[in-house]
Design a protein around this motif. Sequence first.
Motif: not given
Length: 294
Positions: A160-161, A163-164, A167, A259, A264
């Motif tokens: 998931e990380s 993927q994030k 981006e 994550y 962020d």
Amino acid sequence: MSDPVQELKDFKPRKEFFVGIDSDGCAFDSMEIKHKECFCPQFIYHFGLQSVSKYAREVWEFVNLYSKNRGCNRFMAIQYATELLAARKEVKDRHAEVPVLKDLADWCKRETKLGNPAFLAEVERNPSDEMKMIKAWSLGVNETIAWFVKNVPPYPLVEESLQKMTEKADALVVSQTPTEALEREWGEHGIDKYVRMIAGQERGTKTEHIRFAAGGKYPAEKILMIGDAPGDYKAAKANDALFFPINPGHEEASWEKLYNEGLDRFFAGTFAGSYQEELLREFDQYLPEKPGWN
Ligand SMILES: [Mg+2]
């Protein structure tokens, strides 16, 4: 074969940010199985340490898993381990002979691509008993890992990380593991598709991986290294890059934090400064500098 270092130098940004990710003990929970079941038995066997196997094991695990040297290159680890072992009282009392690795030390001073290709070429030039013993050990380790290490998935939230982060960032595997093992492990679990390139020990040190792939191509505050060992932090620092630690023994919590918060902050430009310092303060507490047996 193309030049493995030149491929790094030719790496061109496609995204605004760059993320380097260590593999063993960071993306994968593979440190324990590799060191305890593969590296350490081969160390005891090829270095003739049967009579002091208990202490050899303690030393190997300290150097590679439970100290500030965690995750270091194998050709450095074998030097630290033999030196620490030779100095132990139990080993002296048993009159056990621990090999002195002089030729290896000389080679490591001249070479930064501390992988089997450069090492095997050096053994051709200098086929001393010491170098042949280290060669048998290093090849034995690779063979054992290839048949023994399977079904070791990435930590929760790694995919998931990835993927994030991808981006907005180009991702690179930054590791001191042989590339063939990295390709097998990242491929086995289908997460190789997220990274632009896999850099193993044949492409130089971790510091060099970041410098060649990202240095001068992204602003320093847009380069992040993720790792579980002080050596990963050193590689980031040498490039003025940011560092997110995956804390040994607390990996899941670290990935959750990365994550939910770290990525962020990295993308928002609020990672440097107090947030970075707090992460480093916590990371520093997890691994000791000196062994407990003295
Ligand atoms: Mg690691």
